[in-house]
Design a protein around this motif. Structure first.
Motif, PDB file in Angstrom:
ATOM      1  N   GLN A 165       0.840  -1.189   0.000  1.00 61.92           N
ATOM      2  CA  GLN A 165       0.000   0.000   0.000  1.00 61.92           C
ATOM      3  C   GLN A 165       0.880   1.247   0.000  1.00 61.92           C
ATOM      4  O   GLN A 165       1.867   1.322   0.717  1.00 61.92           O
ATOM      5  CB  GLN A 165      -0.875  -0.024   1.274  1.00 61.92           C
ATOM      6  CG  GLN A 165      -2.176   0.699   1.144  1.00 61.92           C
ATOM      7  CD  GLN A 165      -3.069   0.077   0.060  1.00 61.92           C
ATOM      8  OE1 GLN A 165      -3.008  -1.136  -0.171  1.00 61.92           O
ATOM      9  NE2 GLN A 165      -3.862   0.886  -0.616  1.00 61.92           N
ATOM     10  N   LEU A 166       0.533   2.216  -0.849  1.00 63.08           N
ATOM     11  CA  LEU A 166       1.284   3.472  -0.835  1.00 63.08           C
ATOM     12  C   LEU A 166       0.585   4.466   0.085  1.00 63.08           C
ATOM     13  O   LEU A 166      -0.642   4.479   0.184  1.00 63.08           O
ATOM     14  CB  LEU A 166       1.382   4.059  -2.238  1.00 63.08           C
ATOM     15  CG  LEU A 166       2.167   3.230  -3.251  1.00 63.08           C
ATOM     16  CD1 LEU A 166       2.198   3.918  -4.616  1.00 63.08           C
ATOM     17  CD2 LEU A 166       3.587   2.973  -2.764  1.00 63.08           C
ATOM     18  N   ARG A 167       1.388   5.314   0.736  1.00 58.84           N
ATOM     19  CA  ARG A 167       0.813   6.373   1.565  1.00 58.84           C
ATOM     20  C   ARG A 167       1.182   7.705   0.945  1.00 58.84           C
ATOM     21  O   ARG A 167       2.338   7.942   0.618  1.00 58.84           O
ATOM     22  CB  ARG A 167       1.407   6.351   2.957  1.00 58.84           C
ATOM     23  CG  ARG A 167       0.982   5.162   3.770  1.00 58.84           C
ATOM     24  CD  ARG A 167       1.548   5.358   5.157  1.00 58.84           C
ATOM     25  NE  ARG A 167       1.299   4.191   5.978  1.00 58.84           N
ATOM     26  CZ  ARG A 167       1.804   4.060   7.180  1.00 58.84           C
ATOM     27  NH1 ARG A 167       2.571   5.010   7.698  1.00 58.84           N
ATOM     28  NH2 ARG A 167       1.551   2.989   7.891  1.00 58.84           N
ATOM     29  N   PHE A 168       0.246   8.587   0.845  1.00 57.45           N
ATOM     30  CA  PHE A 168       0.482   9.905   0.254  1.00 57.45           C
ATOM     31  C   PHE A 168       0.315  10.970   1.326  1.00 57.45           C
ATOM     32  O   PHE A 168      -0.634  10.946   2.100  1.00 57.45           O
ATOM     33  CB  PHE A 168      -0.502  10.162  -0.890  1.00 57.45           C
ATOM     34  CG  PHE A 168      -0.371   9.149  -1.989  1.00 57.45           C
ATOM     35  CD1 PHE A 168       0.518   9.364  -3.049  1.00 57.45           C
ATOM     36  CD2 PHE A 168      -1.094   7.967  -1.958  1.00 57.45           C
ATOM     37  CE1 PHE A 168       0.657   8.411  -4.040  1.00 57.45           C
ATOM     38  CE2 PHE A 168      -0.953   7.018  -2.937  1.00 57.45           C
ATOM     39  CZ  PHE A 168      -0.076   7.239  -3.995  1.00 57.45           C
ATOM     40  N   ARG A 169       1.231  11.923   1.341  1.00 54.93           N
ATOM     41  CA  ARG A 169       1.119  13.007   2.304  1.00 54.93           C
ATOM     42  C   ARG A 169       1.378  14.294   1.537  1.00 54.93           C
ATOM     43  O   ARG A 169       2.221  14.338   0.654  1.00 54.93           O
ATOM     44  CB  ARG A 169       2.188  12.816   3.392  1.00 54.93           C
ATOM     45  CG  ARG A 169       2.094  13.769   4.545  1.00 54.93           C
ATOM     46  CD  ARG A 169       2.757  13.138   5.789  1.00 54.93           C
ATOM     47  NE  ARG A 169       4.077  12.600   5.457  1.00 54.93           N
ATOM     48  CZ  ARG A 169       5.230  13.280   5.575  1.00 54.93           C
ATOM     49  NH1 ARG A 169       5.239  14.526   6.002  1.00 54.93           N
ATOM     50  NH2 ARG A 169       6.382  12.707   5.266  1.00 54.93           N
TER      51      ARG A 169
END
Lengths: 317, 317, 317, 317, 317, 317
Positions: free
Chosen positions: C304-308
């Motif tokens: 899973q990628l996390r975007f901030r």
């Protein structure tokens, strides 16, 4: 040495069989009268160009403002002749990929004139290459706390070596010179483990740290002040084929990286329509196949770690 | 060759423009009278030092107990002169990073004396380097079932090549010699794809298998009998900046690896406060950013695999 | 140069201490009268063999059908002598790993005869090596849309360089020549970052793209038309030890890859009993430790990628 | 090779005996820390000076007005450094013929400054040397009907080679540089068989034809437009000794040859007080030991020839 | 380049015709498997021997008592191997002048053992050669007022060069080594124009001034403290033939020169029974064919000189 | 090194003055775009031609009937290219002695075609050159009792070296190639002290013993089986001038020597109309300026010798 001389005198049969194989597998011979560019000559030319781009650091020492003009003028003159020869060969090669042997004097003259024209154009770009490389050196210093100074970067950093070769190769690529740009980039690849295709477009202040395993594909576009780490791949998703099942060559297959992006170790960004927006940070080992907007940090959900205790237990008494 | 000689005679203008760029982008010239250390000379010195560390395996053959003292004595004498020269240059450089040109005779003498002092100290360390390297060779044999013997390791193993260069560079680094240790480690990096910063501290019996892509940072501390595989990074988490936004240089940024640890391929251990305890095993592709206690096996929860069948289906009739 | 000559005259003590260390750590000296194979000579032989395999592309230019037989015949003759010498040394070495020094004339004669026999057998294999390499070159062209032609591949592709060295080394390995095959493969490893053990068995039409970081273990078996990307490891799971705790050498520890398989970047396939069936596709970063049937596509469930969002917020007024 | 290794291991005794002989016959060792001028370096410097004196004819080709300044400036810079080093060594040597080893830093600095001063003075003389040599080349053309042009003379004539070396050596001799002038003239002697001592004074338009065996002594004075042939000796009559029986060094021992004189093959003119007046002709094999006035032709009364008939007589029937 | 490629492809016919000529004029081929001594290798060996005889003057600099033993020991070891190889070839050659090709292993071993035996004997003679050469250097200084010191003689004097080569060659000649002594003396002949046959016997303190054209025949015997000048021939009167009209080889054909003789330029002394007694002086251009007793000065009745006035007469008014 | 850097930075003024002198004394510059033949290249070509003429004796060893064709074919091919280049330059030069710079492509093509034509003609003459040289080698053996065999002559005799170079140069001279023949003969002159003009005509079985100082003029004609000794001059009497006082070039100025003549050391034969008849013997030091009939022995009336006794008298008591 104890040799059976009868066997030695029969090596001629071996020779004949090997020469026969040149008629059979022709695709991997080059037995034409008009020579191809020579890798060793190209490598030596690139080495001399780097002497001009970073004067005083490499082979030639004791340069100062009183003698540097002589050194440069002599080197430019020598590069003119040698590069003209190699480019003329490449141009001839590019004009005729079927190994035909018609090197008629008239055409040769045209190839040589073209070789000279391209060479002068390349040499004229050297001050601009220096301007770009000065930004790359500064970027390396700004980006690596282990660097003790700019000189250490020029002497030692494989990233700078690869970027210098890339900028030289890219200039020739833009001029449309065949074959030679790739020779240059593969020489840098061998030295540094960093594989930048000469077709990629890369802005100023580019920094690659450590670098081993980096791959930057032929149709990448990279903005200013980008920083990437070892093992990063900027690659293609998959290759389009035409209706005959052959690969489609020439389309944009690799991503666009906008200004001020950082990409950490072993991340991969794939696909010709993928864009990493300005000021993004791509975390280590992230694998991106679609566009992300500016000012985004992307990291992976780290895989769960499992811990097991190896400690030898005291035996019960 | 068909050349337009008028163009050739005008290359002087190109020369002038390039020399002008040396005044403009001064950060990437070195046009001073006092020469810097020379990479090619340093590389040749390291090659000769390795002849002494592993006598009989490399360039010089036919060494035996009857002649080895002559060979060593002659080489030591030659190394004394060449290394003194290079270290004296590095010391002068280190004393004055603003490219000032005041190489007054009196100061030069001091630099040369210091160069000799450092050289003798380095040469005195060679027996100890041999003791360490003997443990590294044995560790490689004990750790690789493909090795047919110790000689094969000395001849062929890139890991040993990198570790030998590291141990040489680290000795000079400990002595405080500027610039040269990094030249040595980057030469090894080019040859092997293994990037060990000369500042790292590494104990005996160290083994790197395959090695391409390994990165070991400047402030790593590695114990005895550690074994690591290709693609392993022992790196920094992120770089501290001071209040002006400049990188803080010199703090401990890289991890500590205790005795008897094994780190498998492509694992990364990051951060100056991270310690991998003794006898730990770090699995392939694990990414560690915090300390783990001794005798721990860490592996990742493998990402789920997806299987899809490509088998062409028989068409229905 | 300002040198303290008294110190210089005392370097003899340093020499003695270093020579003493040759008696102490004997495992990393070779001080015998019978020379070992020489890496530089072996590398030069391989370079000349490649001139024969790809005539006209490398060092020697201006070859054409009218002179190529002379070139080949002269090279074969020279290779016969030089390779016989190196193989004779390797055979002697292989017959006696305890560094004993009994190079009696009678035995030496046998080693030299064996060296010649092995050399002729190797030279006889060159047409077959050419046949195989022609398939590899074509596979690279068919697999890479960035390739402008076969010539570019022969000139520049590190994958082809590594495969050529492998095929040469493997032929000698099959003949049972000790030590030299590994010297050859490690030379290619240094140049290309691709580490193929000479013991691996690899079918025709093999293509490695980019290649940095590829590792192919000693007991791998690879079919026809296989294609792999940078960073792929075909390795061992773990090493069996015998009851004394020593590594078991010689068993099959590395996987089998059947025909027409593609393995994308950074994937790993481990274990001697693991087979990747024909026509499989192994996705990037997949880690396989068990057999998969033909016509299977294996990919990982991407983490899973996390975007901030980093975007600086406009300050409220 | 069948070698008795026990013998080989005992070569150390031979070494010791030879080194002992260095203590015994010290007059033919130089075992001091301060190096002497080096013949090979001096020869290479002279070769480069000739490149400057006759640009375009020798090693460096493709010089034209557009690049010759760079070539010259670069060469001058390189010659400055190399010649300074050699002259500094010669000056130090000349200041101290007892092989003392006190190369104190302070004195060394003086020698180096003197080396630089002498070097610059020598380099400043190059245009004048060119002016003189241009007259010598013309004289050779005017004097030899076999010459096809000036270029042939510059390329091929040993007489010009010897005169060029003499003019270089004489300039340094006049400046008082020790040892190096003689190294230069003996190098020319080896190449051409023409032995001109650097102390001789020789005017413009000097021509030596064929030249083998010509000897011109240290205190000769030769005017303008003089022409001499092979085997001519301009030598000393006998050597004065002082009251201790030692040779008197430094007095004028060799003849004076005025303007426009021709001296044919194998003639000898001996003695410091002997003058051959202007416009004289000295015939082949003449041996002169006293002065002759201007406009004199001197020939020898040829020795009577004796003729004997070898013809086999027809036997009487 | 404008080349007619059809012609180029037909060069094979030229090759065949030339190879045919090797079958026809066999006396000037050497197409055997057992190599002859190699002139370049012999020349390089002699150059290294001279480094040992005159340490510190030639190629190797910075020798001092602290390192000279290492230098000598290393050089002796290297000379042992290289000279053994060359002498073994010469011995094999000498044993078999019909170019037979039977280099059976057993015999080769004997030749190699003999090569080693001869080599060690030669190396053992080096201290004695040094003792002799020290007398020759001193004789040159005592005999030439132009010499500024012993060092100049060692650096520059062709006479000393020729004598050094002669003494080396003569030692090998005395040992009965075929072919190589003559290679050595002809190399010196090329360099110096002085032709001393290695068979001549020459005592200590021998001095040749200038030297070009000196010829000293194979069966000359020359005492101590002899001094000769350029152009002197010590030759044969005429060659005896046997009853078949072939030359008689091996008899004494050249003169004997006793102690303390001086022979001036271009004198000739001929004949195997001619002796020049001790303390004689032979004048320039004297031609002697019979014995003269000790303490004799021989000069020629100088040919009468003829003088003719060239002075242009003032025209009568 | 203690250098005054301000002086160093001012070397540019020296450079400018030297370059100015190139405009002033133009006769000894060659600053044109079309390169002249290069002496070093010509010398290397001649060295390779001698490898073909005397295969197995010189640089290349291990030739045998099984590989000699490859060696020769490869060398012929290489010589074709290199000699064509040099001859094309010489032909261009010969067509235009005013240094004009009009190297138009069209004319260059003609020069290159002519270069190739001449080269092939030269290469075709090699078997005939071998036939002649085989007679010369045999003549040396038959004429010198010191010769141990034919091989020694091929290896060592400077006379043969000079004759080989002469025969090569003469072939090119006959073909009308400018400049290069003289380069070849002067190279031999430097090596051997024997000066044979390439224009001379010399029959088979020619022998020169010792040779230093031999001069053979451009228009000599020498028959078969002629033998000459060191110091012999076959020269011109005096040079004819035309009405403007310039030398007449091209007329026969040197003597004719018929078959089976012997000329002893230091004899001179002068003049274009002088003929030495067949089977004559010319004694040492004879000076001939007119024709002598066949079967004549000419010797000189030896100059009277004077003897003086040096013997120290016992003092009367």
């Amino acid at each position: 040495m104890a040799t059976d001389f009868r066997i030695k005198e029969e090596l001629g049969q071996l020779t004949d069989r090997l020469v026969d194989s040149y008629l059979e597998h022709r695709s991997i011979n080059y037995l034409g009268h008009c020579p191809l560019p020579n890798v060793a000559d190209v490598v030596s030319i690139v080495s001399d160009v780097k002497e001009l781009l970073f004067p005083g650091y490499r082979r030639r020492q004791h340069l100062h403002m009183g003698n540097v003009t002589y050194f440069v003028g002599d080197m430019i003159d020598s590069l003119h002749d040698r590069l003209t020869q190699q480019i003329a060969r490449a141009v001839r090669y590019g004009s005729d990929t079927q190994h035909s042997d018609c090197c008629e004097t008239e055409k040769l003259k045209d190839f040589e004139m073209e070789g000279q024209r391209q060479t002068v154009r390349f040499l004229e770009s050297l001050p601009e290459l220096r301007r770009l490389l000065a930004t790359d050196v500064q970027a390396a210093f700004d980006g690596d706390p282990a660097a003790s100074g700019l000189d250490e970067i020029i002497f030692c950093y494989p990233g700078l070596e690869a970027i210098s070769s890339y900028r030289i190769a890219h200039q020739l690529f833009r001029q449309g010179v065949p074959l030679i740009p790739r020779m240059i980039s593969e020489d840098a690849h061998k030295l540094t483990g960093i594989d930048i295709h000469p077709g990629a477009k890369i802005g100023p202040s580019f920094f690659i740290d450590h670098g081993t395993g980096v791959v930057i594909g032929a149709t990448c576009e990279i903005g200013s002040r980008v920083k990437i780490y070892q093992g990063v791949t900027l690659g293609a998703l998959s290759f389009a084929k035409d209706e005959d099942g052959n690969l489609v060559r020439g389309s944009k297959r690799h991503p666009t990286i906008d200004d001020d992006v950082v990409i950490y170790a072993n991340a991969t960004v794939l696909g010709g329509e993928t864009t990493v927006g300005a000021n993004c940070v791509v975390g280590a080992s992230v694998s991106l196949t679609r566009t992300i907007p500016p000012y985004t940090v992307v990291t992976i959900e780290k895989p769960q770690l499992r811990f097991r205790d190896l400690q030898p237990k005291p035996e019960a008494g």
